[in-house]
Design a protein around this motif. Structure first.
Motif, short mmCIF file in Angstrom:
data_model
loop_
_atom_site.label_atom_id
_atom_site.label_comp_id
_atom_site.label_asym_id
_atom_site.label_seq_id
_atom_site.Cartn_x
_atom_site.Cartn_y
_atom_site.Cartn_z
N GLN A 162 -0.03 8.68 -8.86
CA GLN A 162 0.02 7.37 -9.50
C GLN A 162 0.20 6.29 -8.43
OE1 GLN A 162 2.72 7.11 -12.80
NE2 GLN A 162 2.19 4.98 -13.27
N PHE A 163 -0.89 5.63 -8.09
CA PHE A 163 -0.87 4.60 -7.06
C PHE A 163 -0.65 3.23 -7.69
CE2 PHE A 163 -3.92 7.83 -5.38
CZ PHE A 163 -3.13 8.27 -4.32
N PRO A 164 0.23 2.41 -7.13
CA PRO A 164 0.37 1.03 -7.62
C PRO A 164 -0.96 0.30 -7.50
CG PRO A 164 2.18 1.61 -6.15
CD PRO A 164 1.17 2.72 -6.04
N ALA A 165 -1.31 -0.46 -8.52
CA ALA A 165 -2.58 -1.18 -8.50
C ALA A 165 -2.68 -2.12 -7.31
CB ALA A 165 -2.76 -1.95 -9.80
N SER A 166 -1.52 -2.59 -6.82
CA SER A 166 -1.52 -3.53 -5.70
C SER A 166 -2.02 -2.90 -4.41
CB SER A 166 -0.11 -4.09 -5.49
OG SER A 166 0.81 -3.03 -5.22
N LEU A 167 -2.01 -1.55 -4.34
CA LEU A 167 -2.46 -0.86 -3.13
C LEU A 167 -3.94 -0.52 -3.18
CD1 LEU A 167 0.46 1.66 -2.40
CD2 LEU A 167 0.10 -0.63 -1.46
N VAL A 168 -4.55 -0.68 -4.33
CA VAL A 168 -5.94 -0.26 -4.50
C VAL A 168 -6.86 -1.47 -4.38
CG1 VAL A 168 -7.59 0.85 -6.04
CG2 VAL A 168 -5.21 1.63 -6.00
N PRO A 169 -7.82 -1.43 -3.48
CA PRO A 169 -8.75 -2.55 -3.32
C PRO A 169 -9.46 -2.90 -4.63
CG PRO A 169 -9.00 -1.00 -1.52
CD PRO A 169 -8.09 -0.34 -2.52
N ALA A 170 -9.64 -4.17 -4.87
CA ALA A 170 -10.24 -4.64 -6.12
C ALA A 170 -11.63 -4.06 -6.34
CB ALA A 170 -10.30 -6.15 -6.13
N SER A 211 -1.16 0.37 -12.44
CA SER A 211 -1.35 1.54 -11.58
C SER A 211 -2.71 2.18 -11.78
CB SER A 211 -0.25 2.58 -11.85
OG SER A 211 -0.27 2.97 -13.21
N VAL A 212 -3.05 3.05 -10.82
CA VAL A 212 -4.27 3.85 -10.89
C VAL A 212 -3.83 5.31 -10.75
CG1 VAL A 212 -6.52 4.35 -9.88
CG2 VAL A 212 -5.61 2.01 -9.84
N VAL A 213 -4.14 6.13 -11.74
CA VAL A 213 -3.72 7.53 -11.74
C VAL A 213 -4.91 8.41 -11.42
CG1 VAL A 213 -2.69 9.39 -13.11
CG2 VAL A 213 -1.89 7.03 -13.38
N PHE A 216 -10.05 9.76 -2.94
CA PHE A 216 -9.75 8.43 -3.44
C PHE A 216 -8.85 7.67 -2.47
CE2 PHE A 216 -7.36 5.28 -5.79
CZ PHE A 216 -8.36 4.64 -6.51
N ALA A 217 -7.81 8.38 -1.95
CA ALA A 217 -6.89 7.73 -1.02
C ALA A 217 -7.62 7.23 0.21
CB ALA A 217 -5.77 8.69 -0.63
N ALA A 218 -8.59 8.01 0.66
CA ALA A 218 -9.38 7.58 1.82
C ALA A 218 -10.19 6.33 1.51
CB ALA A 218 -10.30 8.72 2.26
N LYS A 219 -10.80 6.30 0.33
CA LYS A 219 -11.57 5.12 -0.07
C LYS A 219 -10.67 3.89 -0.20
CE LYS A 219 -14.99 7.69 -2.82
NZ LYS A 219 -15.44 7.99 -4.21
N ALA A 220 -9.44 4.11 -0.69
CA ALA A 220 -8.52 3.00 -0.91
C ALA A 220 -7.74 2.62 0.34
CB ALA A 220 -7.56 3.36 -2.03
N GLY A 221 -7.84 3.44 1.40
CA GLY A 221 -7.10 3.16 2.62
C GLY A 221 -5.61 3.45 2.50
N ILE A 222 -5.25 4.41 1.65
CA ILE A 222 -3.84 4.78 1.47
C ILE A 222 -3.55 5.99 2.35
CG2 ILE A 222 -2.11 5.60 -0.18
CD1 ILE A 222 -3.72 4.14 -2.37
N SER A 223 -2.69 5.82 3.34
CA SER A 223 -2.47 6.86 4.34
C SER A 223 -1.40 7.88 3.95
CB SER A 223 -2.07 6.22 5.68
OG SER A 223 -0.88 5.45 5.52
N ASP A 224 -0.56 7.56 2.96
CA ASP A 224 0.55 8.46 2.59
C ASP A 224 0.54 8.74 1.08
OD1 ASP A 224 1.10 5.85 1.96
OD2 ASP A 224 3.22 5.94 2.55
N PRO A 225 -0.51 9.33 0.54
CA PRO A 225 -0.61 9.53 -0.91
C PRO A 225 0.46 10.46 -1.48
CG PRO A 225 -2.33 10.76 0.23
CD PRO A 225 -1.70 9.85 1.25
#
Length: 209
Positions: free
Chosen positions: A128-136, A166-168, A177-186
């Motif tokens: 469950q990623f906070p929406a603020s961390l996911v590119p629009a 959030s985005v689940v 998905f984390a790679a696409k969103a640029g999230i390094s610590d999923p």
């Protein structure tokens, strides 16, 4: 209610004890029509238990009950389960589902969307990623609007559901998905799947139709 007598059962039920258990002793001599909605629900549940059924079918049994009555109802259901009774419960209450259900069968407009044991559900992992961390560009803000085209752009398979907070994402799709969103610590967004995720998934998909 004083007329509650069930002589046709194999043994005469202890009506007074049942009324006490369901907090209805004070209403013993009242007509059922004079009771509140929550009290009528408790009476209906009480009556369903008198023949000691092996299978109990309940349709939104706690609707209209106050919090204390709901808690007592849930405790009673758990006791009945421990006695080996089979209970089919129709409800929209996620708390009840997660409190004592063994299997979830979710219907949407008569179509079975999910048929899963709670044990298997709890073993499933989502992120469950906070929406603020996911590119629009990956997920539109808020629920996906009708006609957005989002569900056919190849990204939606990554997502269980998305809302304004959030985005689940499913475990199998997390790394991509984390790679696409640029999230390094999923890993820090990892949690067990919940019954509510199934409901929100349906709303998410319907939002994109």
């Amino acid at each position: 209610m004083a007329a509650l007598q069930a002589y046709f059962f194999s043994k005469k039920p202890d009506i007074d004890s049942l009324l006490t258990e369901f907090d209805l002793s004070g209403e013993k001599d009242q007509l059922a029509d004079s009771l509140s909605g929550g009290q009528k629900r408790r009476v209906s549940f009480l009556l369903s238990l008198i023949p000691e059924p092996k299978l109990l079918i309940l349709d939104e049994p706690a609707a209209g009950m106050d919090y204390q009555s709901v808690e007592k109802f849930n405790a009673k259901i758990k006791r009945l389960k421990s006695e080996g009774r089979t209970i089919l419960l129709v409800t929209h209450d996620l708390y009840q589902i997660e409190s004592f259900a063994d299997r979830i069968l979710l219907l949407d407009s008569g179509v079975v969307e999910e048929n899963i044991s709670v044990a298997d559900l709890n073993n499933e992992i989502v992120y469950q990623f906070p929406a603020s961390l996911v590119p629009a560009g990956l997920v539109p803000a808020g629920l996906v609007p009708a006609g957005s085209g989002f569900l056919s752009d190849g990204i939606s398979d990554d997502i269980v559901y998305a809302d304004s907070d959030s985005v689940v994402v499913s475990e199998s799709r997390c790394a991509d998905f984390a790679a696409k969103a640029g999230i390094s610590d999923p890993a820090r967004f990892r949690r067990a799947k919940r019954a509510g995720d199934i409901f929100r998934r349906i709303s998410f998909l319907e939002g994109g139709k």
